[in-house]
Structures are given as C-alpha cells and as structure tokens.
Enzyme design. Sequence first.
Site: not given
Length: 453
Positions: A271-273, A275-277, A319, A391
């Site tokens: 669940c990348a957006a 994109g920071g991680k 997904d 988070c």
Amino acid sequence: MTAPASPTPSAPSLQGPTLATQLRHTAGCVLAVEQGRSLSEVLPELVPALRPGVQALTFHALRHLGTARALVNQLVERKPAPPVQALMSSAVALLLDATDEHAPRYPAHTVVNQAVEAARQDRRTERQAAFVNACLRRFLREREALLAHVAADPVARWNHPLWWIERLQRDHPEHWRTLLEANNQPGPMALRVNRRRVERTAYQQALEAIGLTATPTGSDGLVLDAPQPVERLPGFAQGHCSVQDAAAQMAADQLLEGRAWTAADRVLDACAAPGGKTAHLLERADLNLLALDVDPRRCERIEDTLQRLGLQATVRSADAAQPAAWWDGQPFDAILLDAPCTASGIVRRHPDVRWLRRASDVDALVATQRGLLEALWPLLKPGGRLVYATCSVFRAEGDGQVQSFLVRHTDALHRPSPGHLLPGSAAPSGEFNDNPPGGYDGFFYARIDKVLP
C-alpha cells in the site's frame, strides 16, 4: 502514510488577505470537516494566497473544536445554522488561551470585529452578523464562568470525540492523558536524507549554512528546530531529502535489518502511496521492488517521488487484497504492508482526523487489515519477512491484529519489533526509541517471519 509539517501561522500583511477573509474561509473548512470532508480535499481548493493563513487558523480551530463547540452551545438558546456555528466556533477557538507556541494570536477585539466582518462577507451568515457580535462579546464578558461550566465535559476538556477518549483510556491506561495532549500540539518537521545523494552529516552542515538547525534521529533522519517550506531546503528539488516523520522512517529499518540485500531480492510495498517508504527502501538497498496502490492518482505521486529522488521501481495500480489480478506467481523475499487505518497516530499533523472518524470505522478497518494480511501471507516465500505497519495508536489495529494473525498461522514467527509508538512525549522508552525532538508520530510496527518448513 507521510504527514506534512504543521504550518506556522502569522498575521496577514497589509497587502495580504484580511483576518475576516481568512476567518470566512476557515469557517468553510471547519464546516466541510463537520460534513465529512477531509482537509486534504478542501485546502487545495483555496487560492494559493489564502492557503497558508487559512490552514493555520483551521488547524487551530480543529485542535480546540470540542471546547469551542461546547462554549458556543452555552452562548446560544437555539443551535444556529451550521455555517454560523462553524464561524462562531472558529472565532471562539481564537479567543481561547493558546496551548502551543505556534498558535495564532490576535487581540480579542480584533477577533470579534473580524468575525463579524466575516459573517457579513458570506450570504449564508450575513443576516446573523449582529448575533455573532453579541455572542462573542458575551463570551469575553463571561469567559471564566463559561469555561468553568464546560470543564466537566470530556469532549470539551480533551478536544476529541468521546468514543476516541474512551478507547484510549482502555488501550493506554497509563498514557491516555499525555497522548491526547500531544495530539493538540503540532508535530515537528522531520527530514529523511537520501543517502544515495548526500551524507547526513554533510546535509546537516548544508542546513546550518543557511541558518537552520537540525538534530539527527534514526538511520537517516534530521528533525528541524522549526518547520520550513520545502523550497528553502538545500537540494530538495534534486532529491537530497524528503519530509518524513521519524516513526515512518523506521519501516526501512524493520524490513531490511539483519541481512544483505541485492537487486535480485523481490520486495513488495503493498500500500505504497505516496511513496515515502518505497523510496526509503530503495535509498537503502538495490531491490527488485513492486509498489502497489489501489488509487491510480496516488500511483502518480509514487512515480513523482521516485523521479525526484532518482530511484526506480515497478509501480502498479492494483488492489493488494486481490493478488490474482496482479501477482505473477513468484514469491517475495519481503513484504511491507503499511495498511489502511484510522490514522489515529498522526492527529498532530491532521487535526481533522479525530472529527472525521467514527467508532464503527475501527472495526471496518480492522477487517480490511486482516483481509490484506491473509491475502499477502501466501505470497511470501519461506524464510521471508513481512512488516505490518499502521499509523494508529489503537491496539485493535496493532497488537490485537498481530496476535490474532499469529494464532491463525503456525508458520509465522513474531520477531522483536517496536510495537506501538505513541505521539510526542507519550512515546514509551526502549530499544526502539531514540527519543527524537518532539517525539514520534503514533505508529505500530510488527515484523513477522515465515518459518522455513
């Protein structure tokens, strides 16, 4: 999830928008939140000249909304129309004693006069300008008595919904007060230095050269003494750094620690957006990385982030809970699941979250998280590792979720992990806490290894 630094408010200049204009738009933002819209949708709709001041005022209003609403209810015989109530709540929040050094401050008579002018500027509130004036002046006259009257109301006392307060009391009986207080302070601005472009010490020196002081945290982080526009950060456009809280930066440590990685290693950021991680993983190691997100527009943000930082990954809109639609059948060496959650840990940076969430959202998101874990676990090769992150400070989205998963999967081994990190000074001390200035955002991490047969 990466959260922006809180804005630093300032009084409008003679050439800039008046406080009345800013208050009118602040009331519009507060009303939008009360009607279920996120500030991340609403604030970009403002013209650029208005956005910084209105954001600062709106953040302040939302951090004091429980108190302000309760006071407005004491000032009126009948509940006013929502636009009027939103304006009055915004103004009352400005008339309260500030609880943080970054809060906007104006003389009381200025706030009253400008709130009345704001009412006159809006056709939805113009007929109530005299009413707004009378109520705000009454508040100034009876301030102490009114504050004493609402003091027993927990929503007014803590500026969070009652269900949220009660959940924190159950989940964190020793820290719930400190946690709620931390939520009403702005979080610090933390940077992640791109080690592929510049060493952290050299970047810290570059900041000092332009008068900015920062303290190292974690493996690649720097916490600024004061928030700054990214345009002022040396080399930001060239990818020398990114804005990312110290807690979010721990994801790369958790996924990569303890072994050497090569470009042959297959890694999934599920669940990348935005994109920071994803970027941090690639800054740390050469990887064959697939970044997924269900929202195509958010995938564009991942691409933009990687381009600015000079990094490459396969980015795909899909997904993660439906692997049949995107998985090529080759198992992954590691999976990062930064799962959708209540965002209850980043309220310092997103003060609207507390007012947007409902108690029922927790159970719904726990079910979503469980579905993602069940869908992705078969994609991990034996001997591989999965890092589950949210988070959130709610235990149902952290410890509870992981313990339930371990019961269902006998091939899963829970490795030493940070567990729940709590916002600000509420963060527990321990081997995973280097106590960065201003503390962490609220986060949860668990590393789960798949046992070899």
